[in-house]
Design an enzyme around this catalytic site. Structure first.
Site, PDB file in Angstrom:
ATOM      1  N   HIS A 269       0.840  -1.206   0.000  1.00  0.00           N
ATOM      2  CA  HIS A 269       0.000   0.000   0.000  1.00  0.00           C
ATOM      3  C   HIS A 269       0.876   1.257   0.000  1.00  0.00           C
ATOM      4  O   HIS A 269       0.736   2.124  -0.872  1.00  0.00           O
ATOM      5  CB  HIS A 269      -0.911  -0.015   1.236  1.00  0.00           C
ATOM      6  N   GLU A 270       1.789   1.336   0.948  1.00  0.00           N
ATOM      7  CA  GLU A 270       2.624   2.546   1.047  1.00  0.00           C
ATOM      8  C   GLU A 270       3.560   2.656  -0.161  1.00  0.00           C
ATOM      9  O   GLU A 270       3.859   3.756  -0.624  1.00  0.00           O
ATOM     10  CB  GLU A 270       3.415   2.552   2.359  1.00  0.00           C
ATOM     11  N   HIS A 273       1.725   4.412  -2.841  1.00  0.00           N
ATOM     12  CA  HIS A 273       1.810   5.869  -2.646  1.00  0.00           C
ATOM     13  C   HIS A 273       3.187   6.367  -3.098  1.00  0.00           C
ATOM     14  O   HIS A 273       3.306   7.386  -3.765  1.00  0.00           O
ATOM     15  CB  HIS A 273       1.626   6.223  -1.166  1.00  0.00           C
ATOM     16  N   GLU A 299      -4.733   7.714  -3.125  1.00  0.00           N
ATOM     17  CA  GLU A 299      -5.181   6.448  -2.539  1.00  0.00           C
ATOM     18  C   GLU A 299      -5.454   5.401  -3.622  1.00  0.00           C
ATOM     19  O   GLU A 299      -5.314   4.209  -3.389  1.00  0.00           O
ATOM     20  CB  GLU A 299      -6.422   6.697  -1.668  1.00  0.00           C
TER      21      GLU A 299
HETATM   22 ZN    ZN Z   1      -3.176   5.206   1.787  1.00  0.00          ZN
END
Ligand code: ZN
Length: 505
Positions: A269-270, A273, A299
């Site tokens: 997830h990170e 980003h 996101e």
């Molecule tokens: Zn996030």
């Protein structure tokens, strides 16, 4: 084009870059606070951060900066709002206008209320006692109403707050798309609940040594495209991603020896980003064309890599043998299919951050509805816990056991982040829509992912999204890239295609 106009444009850009550099200094202090800082140093760090954030604000509201932007906005440089100069002038003006509308005293009052609110929230959550937090939330809502009035809005005060995270989005439109999503999610979640199939999730709660988790997560992040030469991964309590400069993106995670998902999918997830941040134009650093367009689109990049790639069967066809080698005791006797099913367990739960892909957005719908009602005065803070529990019964058929896992579970409201939650759901919608388009244009992502070839997808996102910065407003960017306005349909289609075979629907 007169030389003078070019000079003014250059001055305005230099000025904006200076404030970006100051903001990066603040980000470095904040990253350090959340990863390295000895606890007794927190008080002085708060002063350092407050000082620098005041300097950033001062830089934005400086009158001559406003004069330059006003002159540029009326010039041929701003004629085409989507050209390099046009988009830069448009976005700098938008950001400056917001900053100027907020009196310094209100900015400071909100900052103070956020610090006090978070402290009170932590304590109240520990004791599962909402009443303790109630006056702090009432105070914060009063300040956020003032903020909305200061900024101004056409339809709803909520729009003025939402605009901070999702520029130009309107709550009426968000309400519409989330209502459509909810109407189709609810039956899907119910069908899954009624199916007799359940994965064995205990395999993910076996022992996963922290060192091995770090090695495995780091390798996966690098493989999907996070550049460790221009970034770092460090442990923290509440994971986040931040950028300290064009070649310095920091991602963080937390490890749980008894839970595989937390760090692994958290890192993906990170890293998602981070890949967005690393894909921004270096020559436009500190300017709108070198900055992410909105939190929703940000996101979408994290969710795309975490879920649409990371929780897919092709991804594990590619990676599962390595996972078994890395964690022989935990996974040596587990078949790929069983692991994949466990990683995609769907069940209504109380806590948003632990929710699966299918139920996650219902958690967001609940918060979105409640925070609007709070802001508009349709719901009193005193009635909030009851309304929260009622909403969980209605949307997820589940009853919060206490406020700690109910209304007190998220930090956002205590920190003044009102209007932030919908960006999570917008990110999920946008991720599915982008993934479907990339699949169509790249000719079958499944095969590429199963072969461990992530570069085509990353390049596609880089070209269509990352390198665009803020050239187009978020909604316009998505429409241009996918040919459609943002819709709930691609996400529902994706979830059905994934969960129907898994649960035998
Ligand atoms: Zn996030």
């Amino acid at each position: 084009m007169t030389d003078n106009l070019q000079r003014v444009y250059q001055q305005a850009c230099d000025h904006a870059r200076q404030s970006a550099i100051l903001a990066a200094v603040q980000a470095a202090l904040e990253w350090d606070e959340r990863t390295m800082l000895p606890p007794p140093a927190a008080e002085y760090r708060a002063e350092q951060i407050a000082l620098v954030s005041g300097l950033v604000h001062k830089q934005w509201v400086e009158p001559r900066f406003g004069d330059w932007l006003a002159e540029l906005a009326a010039s041929p440089l701003a004629e085409d709002p989507y050209s390099d100069s046009g988009a830069t002038i448009r976005e700098l003006r938008r950001q400056r206008d917001r900053a100027v509308k907020l009196p310094q005293s209100l900015v400071e009052a909100i900052a103070r209320a956020a610090v006090l609110g978070q402290n009170a929230w932590q304590e109240a959550r520990r004791k599962a006692d909402f009443q303790q937090f109630r006056p702090f939330l009432e105070n914060m809502l009063a300040l956020k109403r003032q903020q909305a009035e200061a900024i101004g809005y056409a339809q709803s005060p909520y729009d003025a707050l939402l605009d901070d995270y999702e520029p130009a989005a309107l709550s009426a439109e968000v309400t519409q798309v989330l209502a459509a999503l909810r109407n189709e999610l609810a039956p899907l979640v119910a069908e899954i609940a009624q199916s007799g199939r359940r994965p064995d999730v205990s395999i993910l709660a076996r022992r996963y040594a922290v060192g091995a988790q770090e090695q495995f997560g780091r390798a996966a992040a690098a493989r999907i495209g996070f550049d460790f030469n221009r970034g770092r991964l460090d442990p923290t309590t509440h994971p986040f991603c931040t950028t300290l400069g064009p070649h310095d993106c920091r991602i963080t995670t937390r490890y749980n020896e008894r839970h595989f998902n937390e760090s692994f999918f958290g890192i993906l997830h990170e890293a998602g980003h981070g890949i967005y941040e690393q894909g921004l134009r270096v020559d436009q650093y500190g300017l709108p064309l070198g900055q992410a367009v909105s939190l929703g689109v940000h996101e979408s990049q994290s969710r795309l890599w975490e879920n649409l790639v990371g929780r897919s069967l092709p991804f594990w066809e590619h990676l599962y043998l390595e996972a078994q080698r890395q964690f022989p005791e935990a996974l040596g006797d587990v078949a790929l299919r069983d692991f994949y099913f466990a990683a995609n367990d769907v069940r209504p739960s109380l806590v948003r951050v632990e929710a699966d892909e299918a139920t996650y957005n219902l958690h967001i719908v609940i918060r979105f509805e409640l925070e609007q009602a709070l802001l508009l005065g349709d719901l009193s803070v005193g009635d909030l816990p009851g309304a929260w529990n009622e909403a969980y019964r209605k949307y997820l058929s589940i009853d919060p056991t206490d406020d700690a896992v109910g209304v007190l579970q998220d930090v956002h409201w205590s920190a003044g982040l009102i209007g932030y939650f919908p960006t999570y759901a917008l990110g999920n919608l946008c991720a599915a829509q982008l993934f479907a388009k990339a699949d169509e244009e790249l000719g079958g992502l499944k095969a590429l992912i199963a072969a461990g070839q992530f570069l085509p997808l990353r390049q596609w996102l880089g070209e269509k999204i990352h390198s665009q910065g803020q050239r187009y407003p978020a909604a316009e960017l998505i429409r241009r890239v996918t040919g459609q306005p943002l819709s709930h349909r691609p996400l529902i289609a994706y979830l059905r295609a994934k969960f129907e075979p898994l649960y035998g629907l």
